[in-house]
Every structure is written in structure tokens, then in C-alpha cells.
Write an enzyme that holds these catalytic residues in place. Sequence first.
Site, PDB file in Angstrom:
ATOM      1  N   ASN A   9       0.951  -1.247   0.123  1.00 53.29           N
ATOM      2  CA  ASN A   9       0.122   0.018  -0.141  1.00 53.29           C
ATOM      3  C   ASN A   9       0.954   1.329  -0.162  1.00 53.29           C
ATOM      4  O   ASN A   9       1.356   1.548   0.872  1.00 53.29           O
ATOM      5  CB  ASN A   9      -0.906  -0.241   1.163  1.00 53.29           C
ATOM      6  CG  ASN A   9      -1.676   1.285   1.603  1.00 53.29           C
ATOM      7  OD1 ASN A   9      -1.729   2.004   0.523  1.00 53.29           O
ATOM      8  ND2 ASN A   9      -2.303   1.545   2.748  1.00 53.29           N
ATOM      9  N   LYS A  11       0.157   4.423  -0.439  1.00 58.47           N
ATOM     10  CA  LYS A  11      -0.552   5.408   0.148  1.00 58.47           C
ATOM     11  C   LYS A  11      -0.087   6.749  -0.896  1.00 58.47           C
ATOM     12  O   LYS A  11       0.119   6.340  -2.079  1.00 58.47           O
ATOM     13  CB  LYS A  11      -0.016   5.740   1.642  1.00 58.47           C
ATOM     14  CG  LYS A  11       0.000   4.546   2.421  1.00 58.47           C
ATOM     15  CD  LYS A  11      -0.015   4.739   3.907  1.00 58.47           C
ATOM     16  CE  LYS A  11      -0.189   3.385   4.598  1.00 58.47           C
ATOM     17  NZ  LYS A  11      -0.113   3.555   6.146  1.00 58.47           N
ATOM     18  N   HIS A  95      -9.507   1.234   4.773  1.00 57.89           N
ATOM     19  CA  HIS A  95      -8.140   1.574   5.465  1.00 57.89           C
ATOM     20  C   HIS A  95      -8.517   2.666   6.379  1.00 57.89           C
ATOM     21  O   HIS A  95      -9.322   3.707   6.267  1.00 57.89           O
ATOM     22  CB  HIS A  95      -7.023   1.981   4.435  1.00 57.89           C
ATOM     23  CG  HIS A  95      -5.792   2.105   5.162  1.00 57.89           C
ATOM     24  ND1 HIS A  95      -5.374   3.210   5.957  1.00 57.89           N
ATOM     25  CD2 HIS A  95      -4.778   1.319   5.153  1.00 57.89           C
ATOM     26  CE1 HIS A  95      -4.066   2.937   6.523  1.00 57.89           C
ATOM     27  NE2 HIS A  95      -3.639   1.703   6.040  1.00 57.89           N
ATOM     28  N   GLU A  97      -6.671   4.891   7.475  1.00 55.86           N
ATOM     29  CA  GLU A  97      -6.502   6.408   7.112  1.00 55.86           C
ATOM     30  C   GLU A  97      -7.789   7.137   6.314  1.00 55.86           C
ATOM     31  O   GLU A  97      -8.001   8.048   6.416  1.00 55.86           O
ATOM     32  CB  GLU A  97      -5.319   6.561   6.273  1.00 55.86           C
ATOM     33  CG  GLU A  97      -3.987   6.411   7.136  1.00 55.86           C
ATOM     34  CD  GLU A  97      -2.923   5.639   6.460  1.00 55.86           C
ATOM     35  OE1 GLU A  97      -2.846   5.601   4.995  1.00 55.86           O
ATOM     36  OE2 GLU A  97      -2.107   5.184   7.264  1.00 55.86           O
ATOM     37  N   GLU A 167      -5.439  -4.425  10.853  1.00 52.67           N
ATOM     38  CA  GLU A 167      -4.350  -3.620  11.062  1.00 52.67           C
ATOM     39  C   GLU A 167      -4.675  -2.658  12.285  1.00 52.67           C
ATOM     40  O   GLU A 167      -5.443  -1.797  12.198  1.00 52.67           O
ATOM     41  CB  GLU A 167      -4.361  -2.398   9.821  1.00 52.67           C
ATOM     42  CG  GLU A 167      -4.189  -3.176   8.454  1.00 52.67           C
ATOM     43  CD  GLU A 167      -3.523  -2.283   7.384  1.00 52.67           C
ATOM     44  OE1 GLU A 167      -2.503  -2.346   7.092  1.00 52.67           O
ATOM     45  OE2 GLU A 167      -4.395  -1.138   7.105  1.00 52.67           O
ATOM     46  N   GLY A 173       2.475   2.862  10.662  1.00 53.84           N
ATOM     47  CA  GLY A 173       3.239   3.859  10.289  1.00 53.84           C
ATOM     48  C   GLY A 173       4.068   4.292  11.739  1.00 53.84           C
ATOM     49  O   GLY A 173       4.773   5.344  11.883  1.00 53.84           O
ATOM     50  N   SER A 213       3.236  -1.486  10.446  1.00 48.18           N
ATOM     51  CA  SER A 213       5.010  -1.717  10.782  1.00 48.18           C
ATOM     52  C   SER A 213       5.560  -3.148  10.579  1.00 48.18           C
ATOM     53  O   SER A 213       6.447  -3.463  11.168  1.00 48.18           O
ATOM     54  CB  SER A 213       5.250  -1.281  11.992  1.00 48.18           C
ATOM     55  OG  SER A 213       4.959   0.214  12.351  1.00 48.18           O
ATOM     56  N   GLY A 234       2.804  -0.937   4.189  1.00 48.76           N
ATOM     57  CA  GLY A 234       2.975   0.529   4.011  1.00 48.76           C
ATOM     58  C   GLY A 234       4.355   0.886   3.574  1.00 48.76           C
ATOM     59  O   GLY A 234       5.046   0.591   2.612  1.00 48.76           O
ATOM     60  N   GLY A 235       4.805   1.632   4.708  1.00 48.31           N
ATOM     61  CA  GLY A 235       6.271   2.278   4.426  1.00 48.31           C
ATOM     62  C   GLY A 235       7.142   0.944   3.608  1.00 48.31           C
ATOM     63  O   GLY A 235       7.991   1.483   2.909  1.00 48.31           O
TER      64      GLY A 235
HETATM   65  P1  PGA Z   1       2.828   0.630   7.767  1.00 48.97           P
HETATM   66  O1  PGA Z   1       1.289   0.757   7.073  1.00 48.97           O
HETATM   67  O2  PGA Z   1       3.388  -0.755   7.037  1.00 48.97           O
HETATM   68  O3  PGA Z   1       3.589   2.074   7.099  1.00 48.97           O
HETATM   69  O4  PGA Z   1       2.733   0.521   9.163  1.00 48.97           O
HETATM   70  C1  PGA Z   1       0.604  -0.331   6.710  1.00 48.97           C
HETATM   71  C2  PGA Z   1      -0.892  -0.131   6.362  1.00 48.97           C
HETATM   72  O5  PGA Z   1      -1.258   1.318   6.573  1.00 48.97           O
HETATM   73  O6  PGA Z   1      -1.405  -0.778   5.251  1.00 48.97           O
END
Ligand code: PGA
Length: 250
Positions: A9, A11, A95, A97, A167, A173, A213, A234-235
Site C-alpha cells: 500500500n 499510500k 483503510h 486512514e 491492521e 506507520g 509496521s 505500507g512504508g
Molecule cells: P505501515 O502501513 O506498514 O507503514 O505501518 C501499513 C498500512 O497502513 O497498510
Amino acid sequence: MRKNIVAGNWKMNKTFPEGVELIQQIVNQADVVKNVELIIAPPFILTAEASKIIKDSAVKLGAQNCSNYKEGAYTGEISASMLKSVGTEYVILGHSERRKYFKETNEIINEKIKLNLEIGLKPIVCCGEVLAEREKEEHFQVVNKQIKEMFEGMNAENMKNIIIAYEPVWAIGTGKTATPEQAQQMHLFIREKIKNSYGSQIANDISILYGGSCKPSNAKELFANPDVDGGLIGGASLKASDFIEIAKSF
Ligand code: PGA
């Protein structure tokens, strides 16, 4: 058959040229990944180009969101059929967010899931509690409600095309990951819930991903759990080598 899945993802990251470069790097390294469905979900502006780049590879195309409306006068929105028309297979829905910054509710997510299934896209449906809910030990209750409301009206046939991503919002994040035990506990809870509503075959076959994470250093111990079938990344999906390393963690 239950699939192992690792989905990136991105983002709101990467310009068009940066994104093209990252997709090419992922495609170039994807051969070493075995028995895992590798999905990338870049920003919309890259979707059509991504589709061309991944064409002859094992990498699959996802999107991060889509409209809850089918088509028409909805300025700024992207529809499920538009995504389908450029080769998208998966769409991340609900998600945290989207819930937090764009006021998405379980009802809106439910509309999106239905629309995606109707169009022939596979939703990756997110759930998870915020820190205060975890601290009050309300996490099972919260996820229970999200699942119930988001999957309202779904039948067993629909569930065959759905992927769930747990999640915990406090882990997204933040560098703070759920422990393998916390992840397994919630994944098992979700699978039990699916079993109660749709039967053991569906529950056994559905992929439940962990997100928050997840990185090369912790993916192995998370994926080693019987009910953790991969990750929503994500990251760490913004660097091809890390993303591939995570996919190699099964
Ligand atoms: P993250 O994000 O791996 O940066 O924590 C995961 C996500 O929001 O899908």
C-alpha cells in the site's frame, strides 16, 4: 485454497517517474518470490502504467480506494469499473486512514465492497482498533462490529473473493508492531467469526493479512502464525528490496 498474499500500500507516495522506477524494480526482483501473491497498490495516477509494466510478471495490480458510487457526477472520484478497465484486480477498502481523514464509515465501506464484487474486483477489507480501544481491551468488540457492518448482506459466494486485513491502527506507520501473539489472536478471532457466518470452508480459505509496521525484520515471525496469511505493507513497500524480502518470509 487459502493464498499467501503480500500487498504493498504505497499510500500518497511517489511521483509518476519515481513510481514507474519502483514498479520496474519490483518486477525485476519478483521471480524469487514463490507461492505468494504479490500485489502493488500505487496511487491512481500510476495505475494504467503499472498495469503495462507488470503485464508479463507475477505481480498483481491493486488500488488503494475507489468510489462508493458507480458512475456519474462525483467530481474527483475514481470508479471501480475505471480501475477494472486498466487491469486492476484488488482494491484496498476501509483503510484506517480513509476512516480517519475522509470520514469513511462501515456503511460506506459496505457499499464499496458490494460495488467491487459486482464489477469483479477483489476487495482487501481493512479492520482494526485504535490504541485507546486496545488499552480498554475493547479490540475484539471493535473488530467484531467492523466486520459485522462492513460485510452486511454478503453471502458465502461473495466471501470467496474477499481478503481481510487486520491492521491495529496503533501499529500503522508508528514502528510499533503487534506481537505475533496479538496478531494470531485477532486473526483467529476473525476467522472464527467468518466461520460462524459463512461456514468452515470459507473460513479456512479466506486470507487474513496483518498490517502495521510489518518489515523484513519481523515478517517471518508474524507470517509463521497459522492464521496470518501475509501482510498489507505500507512504508516497507516503498523500497523494492524490502518489499521482496517480506514476501520471501513465508
Ligand atoms: P505501515 O502501513 O506498514 O507503514 O505501518 C501499513 C498500512 O497502513 O497498510
